[in-house]
Design a protein around this motif. Sequence first.
Motif, mmCIF file in Angstrom:
data_model
loop_
_atom_site.group_PDB
_atom_site.id
_atom_site.type_symbol
_atom_site.label_atom_id
_atom_site.label_comp_id
_atom_site.label_asym_id
_atom_site.label_seq_id
_atom_site.Cartn_x
_atom_site.Cartn_y
_atom_site.Cartn_z
ATOM 1 N N GLN A 102 10.125 -12.705 -51.217
ATOM 2 C CA GLN A 102 9.447 -12.166 -52.384
ATOM 3 C C GLN A 102 9.994 -11.013 -53.101
ATOM 4 O O GLN A 102 9.834 -11.001 -54.313
ATOM 5 N N ASN A 103 10.624 -10.111 -52.326
ATOM 6 C CA ASN A 103 10.749 -8.808 -52.834
ATOM 7 C C ASN A 103 12.033 -8.140 -52.135
ATOM 8 O O ASN A 103 11.903 -7.850 -50.792
ATOM 9 N N MET A 104 13.229 -7.827 -52.712
ATOM 10 C CA MET A 104 14.235 -7.402 -52.083
ATOM 11 C C MET A 104 14.465 -5.955 -52.410
ATOM 12 O O MET A 104 15.279 -5.236 -52.093
ATOM 13 N N GLU A 105 13.524 -5.546 -53.199
ATOM 14 C CA GLU A 105 13.728 -3.988 -53.673
ATOM 15 C C GLU A 105 13.117 -2.982 -52.688
ATOM 16 O O GLU A 105 13.483 -1.914 -52.452
ATOM 17 N N ILE A 106 11.909 -3.498 -52.255
ATOM 18 C CA ILE A 106 11.213 -2.402 -51.409
ATOM 19 C C ILE A 106 11.916 -2.245 -50.283
ATOM 20 O O ILE A 106 12.457 -3.063 -49.734
#
Length: 230
Positions: free
Chosen positions: A69-73
């Motif tokens: 869902q989230n590759m940035e965190i």
Amino acid sequence: MRILVVEDDILLGEGLCMGLRKKGYAVDKAIDGFQALEMVEITEYDVIILDLSLPKMSGWEILDIIRTQNMEIRILILSAKSFVEDKIKGLDMGANDYLTKPFDFFELEARIRNLLRQKISIEELIITYGPIHFDSAKRVVRIEEVPIKLTRKEFGILEYLIKNPEQVFSAEKLMEHVWDGDVDLFSNTFKYHMYSLRKKIAAINPTTAEMIQTVRGVGYCLASTSIERG
């Protein structure tokens, strides 16, 4: 900056939270995987410190779900699993760092700083923006070479603004990164700390204080030129 500690060991988790808060971070804690995923869904964290051996859902599963869902965190695995195979697996699954227990708190803090530098693509810990000199490692702020003593919240607000200059953030967005989950979003605490921050800077140079701008109906930003004054 806001950190989520996912740790089921009560003493270790509380100790981590306490230590990181003393260093000026806003810290929340989850004791199992379901709680961690719920918190990640509603809050934008800058760094997640993730144990692997958790009840209900393993750290591996949490890491996999977050990465879909989230590759940035930024995710730092903090685990007693010390085999090279575990480290390789964690990094291959998308963790940004892996630290084994037992660990030195100062090393953990250094790794967090490194992850935050990666997140904002800044090579140096020291940022100079106009007359503002900001050293996040030494937690020192100078205005035109004059040192200024800030509270942790004032420091956190200025840190987020100076690392994201000329971008406008709502009060709620700034609070997400500077306060932990216990804050009352409807209280006047943010306005108080923002007022105090500006007042301290203005005591050295009123023009520099005006660089922290209020954008009417939107939020706040740090900019050297006027965007829109509220």
